[in-house]
Motif scaffolding. Structure first.
Motif, PDB file in Angstrom:
ATOM      1  N   LEU A  33       2.528  -9.412   3.111  1.00 24.63           N
ATOM      2  CA  LEU A  33       2.324  -7.974   2.963  1.00 24.63           C
ATOM      3  C   LEU A  33       3.347  -7.366   2.011  1.00 24.63           C
ATOM      4  O   LEU A  33       3.015  -6.493   1.200  1.00 24.63           O
ATOM      5  CB  LEU A  33       2.408  -7.289   4.334  1.00 24.63           C
ATOM      6  N   TYR A  34       4.580  -7.841   2.086  1.00 24.05           N
ATOM      7  CA  TYR A  34       5.631  -7.316   1.210  1.00 24.05           C
ATOM      8  C   TYR A  34       5.353  -7.670  -0.244  1.00 24.05           C
ATOM      9  O   TYR A  34       5.484  -6.825  -1.141  1.00 24.05           O
ATOM     10  CB  TYR A  34       6.982  -7.883   1.650  1.00 24.05           C
ATOM     11  N   LYS A  36       2.514  -8.142  -1.612  1.00 25.77           N
ATOM     12  CA  LYS A  36       1.353  -7.374  -2.070  1.00 25.77           C
ATOM     13  C   LYS A  36       1.754  -5.958  -2.476  1.00 25.77           C
ATOM     14  O   LYS A  36       1.111  -5.328  -3.330  1.00 25.77           O
ATOM     15  CB  LYS A  36       0.285  -7.339  -0.982  1.00 25.77           C
ATOM     16  N   GLN A  37       2.835  -5.445  -1.891  1.00 31.67           N
ATOM     17  CA  GLN A  37       3.283  -4.081  -2.192  1.00 31.67           C
ATOM     18  C   GLN A  37       4.097  -3.990  -3.477  1.00 31.67           C
ATOM     19  O   GLN A  37       4.284  -2.901  -4.012  1.00 31.67           O
ATOM     20  CB  GLN A  37       4.134  -3.544  -1.030  1.00 31.67           C
ATOM     21  N   ASN A  39       5.469  -4.147  -7.309  1.00 33.73           N
ATOM     22  CA  ASN A  39       4.998  -3.956  -8.674  1.00 33.73           C
ATOM     23  C   ASN A  39       6.048  -4.497  -9.631  1.00 33.73           C
ATOM     24  O   ASN A  39       7.240  -4.306  -9.421  1.00 33.73           O
ATOM     25  CB  ASN A  39       4.756  -2.474  -8.972  1.00 33.73           C
ATOM     26  N   GLU A  45      -0.559  -6.069 -10.605  1.00 40.38           N
ATOM     27  CA  GLU A  45      -0.902  -5.977  -9.182  1.00 40.38           C
ATOM     28  C   GLU A  45      -1.020  -7.377  -8.607  1.00 40.38           C
ATOM     29  O   GLU A  45      -1.562  -8.283  -9.250  1.00 40.38           O
ATOM     30  CB  GLU A  45      -2.213  -5.220  -9.002  1.00 40.38           C
ATOM     31  N   SER A  48      -4.520 -10.339  -2.946  1.00 37.33           N
ATOM     32  CA  SER A  48      -4.292 -10.886  -1.608  1.00 37.33           C
ATOM     33  C   SER A  48      -4.074 -12.392  -1.669  1.00 37.33           C
ATOM     34  O   SER A  48      -3.259 -12.941  -0.931  1.00 37.33           O
ATOM     35  CB  SER A  48      -5.483 -10.563  -0.707  1.00 37.33           C
ATOM     36  N   THR A 104      13.462  -7.050  -6.403  1.00 39.96           N
ATOM     37  CA  THR A 104      12.041  -6.824  -6.137  1.00 39.96           C
ATOM     38  C   THR A 104      11.131  -7.721  -6.970  1.00 39.96           C
ATOM     39  O   THR A 104       9.911  -7.646  -6.827  1.00 39.96           O
ATOM     40  CB  THR A 104      11.672  -5.357  -6.410  1.00 39.96           C
ATOM     41  N   GLU A 169      11.043   0.911   5.197  1.00 42.73           N
ATOM     42  CA  GLU A 169      10.539  -0.071   4.243  1.00 42.73           C
ATOM     43  C   GLU A 169      11.125  -1.451   4.541  1.00 42.73           C
ATOM     44  O   GLU A 169      12.080  -1.591   5.307  1.00 42.73           O
ATOM     45  CB  GLU A 169      10.909   0.347   2.818  1.00 42.73           C
TER      46      GLU A 169
END
Length: 412
Positions: A33-34, A36-37, A39, A45, A48, A104, A169
């Motif tokens: 999930l992280y 996928k968030q 950028n 993007e 999944s 990130t 977050e």
């Protein structure tokens, strides 16, 4: 004040291990999930599918790194002290979590996870320290209790992480983890005695003999293969059990979580008792029979699991399988550590953890392949076959059978 009695140190290490595993597992279920968030520049993007792949790598890379580094850290602990190795592991975990607050980029995140696997390793360090600073005849209890702490942390961590992620977050979770590791580092530094000083070892050395034939039930290579097989069987359902629970048992995420927790609960309840019982067995053949009996029960549970398509029977089987898991892996690891003598405990534990990591990787991959190519029944049958191989290995004996009278004298 330093913790002088070995039981006090063991309880303290139990708590440290629980908090360490719980802190790491807070983020464990949420890596896909992280990703996928996020950028970044080279992927506008993350789909999944890519998020799943990156999340899988975030799990696997630390295992691969630890598989190669564990014997090195264990040998270093034998030379300079396992308290130092515990401090090093906690510092590495805290520093890696701090880096993840600011990084990130997915590739850099994976590199941090790989570096974390290379430099951490609290389970091996805790087991090595406790085994070195405790009477020899309680080694089964030591390894089982550390296993119980790991199971408890695996239960509590995802719950705490899921709760906190409702209010912050993922980077906030990393920051909180870094603070927890700093507190654990300082507490351990202040309370835990050194284990590389002669005066610290004098109290336990008379109860911690060097290698003796009465303590050896299997040759080292047989034990390593058995540890690897036990971990393969343990990890194999991880890659497909959630899909089995959803498609065959017809359960949602909450019930799937309960099924996973049932195994952890079984480990948590049974681990201290299995270690205590194993230590009380004076005869080497009785110890061998105990482990073989637990493996046989695991085999039968997997055969039953391959025929189950309803929730409550599956829940019961998962719980009893956890009871079996509480005995097999920690007691095999305790046997391997006994063969190094007090001066090489860390090296033996490190080698054991390398076999555990290898078994985890092979188990996850094998389960995924069998489930995708065949079906869930074949997947559980393959786990049962793994226990057949494990039983065959445990039927192997040392060249000379242990003298049980010598063992009784040694322990008394």
């Amino acid at each position: 004040m330093l913790l002088q009695h070995w039981r006090m140190r063991l309880h303290f290490l139990w708590l440290v291990q629980l908090l360490t595993i719980a802190t790491m597992e807070m983020s464990g279920p949420f890596w896909p999930l992280y990703f996928k968030q996020l950028n970044h520049t080279y992927l506008a993007e993350i789909s999944s599918q890519w998020a799943s792949i990156l999340g899988g790598l975030a799990y696997i890379l630390p295992l691969v790194a630890a598989m190669f580094s564990a014997p090195f850290w264990g040998k270093l602990g034998d030379k300079y002290g396992h308290k130092l190795m515990l401090l090093r592991a906690l510092f590495a975990l805290g520093f890696s979590q701090l880096l993840l607050v600011y990084i990130t980029d997915p590739i850099l995140i994976l590199l941090v996870r790989f570096g974390q696997g290379l430099t951490a390793g609290t389970i091996a360090a805790s087991q090595s320290y406790a085994a070195k600073m405790s009477p020899f005849q309680h080694r089964g209890q030591i390894f089982s209790r550390i296993q119980a702490a790991t199971a408890a942390g695996s239960l509590l961590g995802p719950l705490a992480g899921g709760y906190w992620l409702e209010h912050m977050e993922m980077t906030g979770l990393f920051a909180r983890s870094a603070i927890i590791f700093l507190m654990l580092f300082l507490t351990l530094y202040c309370l835990l005695p050194e284990d590389n000083k002669k005066q610290s070892l004098q109290k336990t050395s008379k109860n911690s003999p060097e290698v003796n034939q009465a303590n050896i039930l299997w040759p080292p290579l047989v034990l390593l293969a058995a540890i690897c097989l036990a971990q393969i069987a343990k990890r194999m359902p991880q890659s497909f059990y959630a899909l089995y629970a959803e498609t065959i048992l017809g359960q949602g995420s909450m019930m799937i979580g309960i099924l996973y927790s049932a195994t952890g609960l079984g480990i948590l309840i049974a681990a201290p008792f299995s270690g205590y019982y194993f230590d009380k067995l004076k005869n080497g053949q009785d110890k061998r029979n105990f482990l073989q009996g637990v493996c046989l029960l695991s085999l039968l549970l997997m055969l039953l699991q391959s025929q189950i398509n309803s929730f409550y029977p599956a829940l019961i089987l998962r719980f009893f399988w956890g009871i079996c898991l509480a005995a097999i892996l920690p007691l095999l690891s305790a046997q391997l550590s006994a063969q190094g003598g007090i001066k090489a405990i860390g090296k033996q534990v490190g080698i054991s953890h390398s076999a555990i990591k290898l078994g985890g990787i092979v188990g996850i991959a094998t389960g995924a392949v069998i489930f995708s190519l065949l079906n869930w029944q074949w997947a559980f049958a393959t786990i049962a076959l793994t226990y057949v191989l494990l039983l065959w290995l445990l039927s192997k004996q040392t060249a000379t059978e242990p003298d049980t009278r010598e063992e009784v004298k040694l322990i008394s």
